[in-house]
Design an enzyme around this catalytic site. Structure first.
Site, PDB file in Angstrom:
ATOM      1  N   ASP A 208      19.964  -7.410 -19.838  1.00 45.18           N
ATOM      2  CA  ASP A 208      18.691  -8.076 -19.853  1.00 45.18           C
ATOM      3  C   ASP A 208      17.668  -8.422 -21.022  1.00 45.18           C
ATOM      4  OD1 ASP A 208      16.149  -7.532 -18.274  1.00 45.18           O
ATOM      5  OD2 ASP A 208      16.398  -5.810 -18.007  1.00 45.18           O
TER       6      ASP A 208
ATOM      7  N   ASP B 155      10.599 -10.077 -11.761  1.00 49.12           N
ATOM      8  CA  ASP B 155      11.271  -8.782 -10.967  1.00 49.12           C
ATOM      9  C   ASP B 155      10.626  -8.746  -9.523  1.00 49.12           C
ATOM     10  OD1 ASP B 155      12.171  -8.152 -13.075  1.00 49.12           O
ATOM     11  OD2 ASP B 155      11.303  -5.916 -13.029  1.00 49.12           O
TER      12      ASP B 155
HETATM   13  C1  GLA Z   1      13.857  -5.966 -16.708  1.00 51.57           C
HETATM   14  C2  GLA Z   1      14.567  -6.203 -15.002  1.00 51.57           C
HETATM   15  C3  GLA Z   1      14.839  -5.206 -14.194  1.00 51.57           C
HETATM   16  C4  GLA Z   1      15.270  -4.202 -14.290  1.00 51.57           C
HETATM   17  C5  GLA Z   1      14.227  -3.429 -16.166  1.00 51.57           C
HETATM   18  C6  GLA Z   1      14.499  -2.432 -15.970  1.00 51.57           C
HETATM   19  O1  GLA Z   1      12.538  -5.591 -15.669  1.00 51.57           O
HETATM   20  O2  GLA Z   1      14.299  -7.138 -14.451  1.00 51.57           O
HETATM   21  O3  GLA Z   1      15.703  -5.371 -13.384  1.00 51.57           O
HETATM   22  O4  GLA Z   1      16.680  -3.645 -15.429  1.00 51.57           O
HETATM   23  O5  GLA Z   1      13.996  -4.381 -16.473  1.00 51.57           O
HETATM   24  O6  GLA Z   1      13.794  -1.035 -17.465  1.00 51.57           O
END
Ligand code: GLA
Length: 375
Positions: A126, A183
């Protein structure tokens, strides 16, 4: 070679967020086998954020939370491997993960080694809490090399949400997939905005490194961490068909221990998965000059001299869409047509040439697989 075709698996985040445990992961691995998902091609069982204690241990290592994972990660990896599946974990390029847990900035090489010792096969990486002085692409280069030096083959799943024009350099870090957007949440609008934003960038997605338009929300039905209204089963099928046509990795996000028959049918649709996993891995070509509106028509070369022609209607009302075969390189003067089969109904629809008009229901799609034939 890893990721000859788009990786397939399950990830804990969309439904469970911090509510993860050894028990959940083991039951999920069991369900992968019992439901037939493994046999349909799903392979990786991936733990996302929130698996560790809030601070590194005295020896500097990240410590798996003993309340969530009482037997540690190696035990879980062995269990998952014993089911004929692969094990994935999560870290982050910044100083803390997105949920505030220890992360791999300046610990890349030792963390990669630890993951290898656990028996990890996949690392999602990430991008939260990056120190301002650090260069984003460089941090992915670091972890790419750290994984290569870890002593184990580990698929590198980059997740920087499309920052720094990710598609232009990520392949050079050794990554096998890269998140290209923010997301997803569980509604039609979120899903379609994400897909539309990448339709003109699919030429970067190919064998060895795929554009990841995020984990699936198929079958979530407004339950879990990213619930924002949910979708109907037909809309989930649209979502799955779109991810397959766009050749995204297929990472399931629902609770597969408790799926409806419709969800399982969608997630294991053999013809859609066959398109997603096509050996040629050619991008979907958007007709209509690159403008992505409510009507979307795409064309794609498939292995064995076959082709995909698909029509997606992002709007709410039925619309008649028209594919002009001139735009796919098949003018009338070619003397050729396409013999097409509807991959959802299985029905043969005969030979089409010059153009094709199709009524497409609101939030619906039509997909045809075919061969070139003489008229
Ligand atoms: C980010 C990523 C998600 C998930 C969250 C976890 O937002 O894009 O897919 O992994 O972190 O905290």
């Amino acid at each position: 070679m890893l990721a000859k075709t788009p990786p397939m698996g399950w990830n804990s985040w969309n439904t469970f967020a911090e509510n993860i445990s050894e028990e959940l992961l083991m039951e999920t691995a069991d369900a992968m086998v019992e439901t037939g998902l493994r046999d349909a091609g799903y392979e990786y069982v991936v733990i996302d954020d929130c698996w560790s204690l809030r601070e590194r241990g005295k020896d500097g290592r990240i410590v798996a939370d003993p309340a969530k994972f009482p037997h540690g990660m190696k035990y879980l990896a062995d269990y998952i491997h014993g089911k004929g599946l692969k094990f994935g974990m999560y870290s982050c390029a910044g100083t803390r993960t997105c949920a505030g847990y220890p992360s791999s900035f300046d610990h890349e090489f030792e963390d990669a080694k630890m993951f290898a010792q656990f028996g990890v096969d996949f690392l999602k990486y990430d991008f939260c809490n990056k120190p301002r002085r650090a260069d984003g692409p460089n941090l992915y280069h670091r972890m790419g090399l750290a994984l290569k030096s870890s002593g184990r083959e580990i698929l590198f799943s980059a997740c920087n949400w499309g920052s720094d024009k990710v598609e232009e350099w990520i392949r050079s870090t050794g990554a096998q997939m890269y998140r290209s957007t923010g997301d997803i949440t569980d509604n039609f609008r979120s899903m379609s905005d994400i897909a539309k934003s990448q339709m003109n960038k699919l030429a970067f997605s190919a064998q060895g490194c795929y554009n990841d338009i995020d984990m699936l929300v198929v079958g979530m039905h407004n339950r879990g961490n990213v619930a924002t209204g949910g979708m109907t089963d037909d809309e989930y099928l649209f979502h799955f068909a779109l991810w397959c046509a766009m050749q995204s990795p297929l990472m399931i996000g629902c609770d597969i221990r408790d799926m409806s028959d419709a969800t399982l049918r969608t997630l294991t649709h053999p013809e859609l998965i066959r398109i997603n996993q096509d050996a040629e891995a050619r991008p979907l070509f958007p007709l209509g000059g690159g403008k992505i509106g409510d009507d979307f028509i795409g064309f794609k070369h498939l292995e064995g001299n076959e082709f995909l022609l698909c029509f997606f209607n992002f709007g709410e009302r039925e619309r008649t869409q028209e594919a002009d075969f001139f735009d796919i390189g098949l003018p009338v003067a070619s003397g050729k047509g396409l013999a097409l089969r509807d991959i959802i109904t299985g029905g043969d629809i005969g030979v089409k040439s010059d153009y094709m008009r199709v009524p497409v229901p609101g939030h619906g799609f039509r997909m045809y697989r075919g061969k070139l034939v003489d008229l």
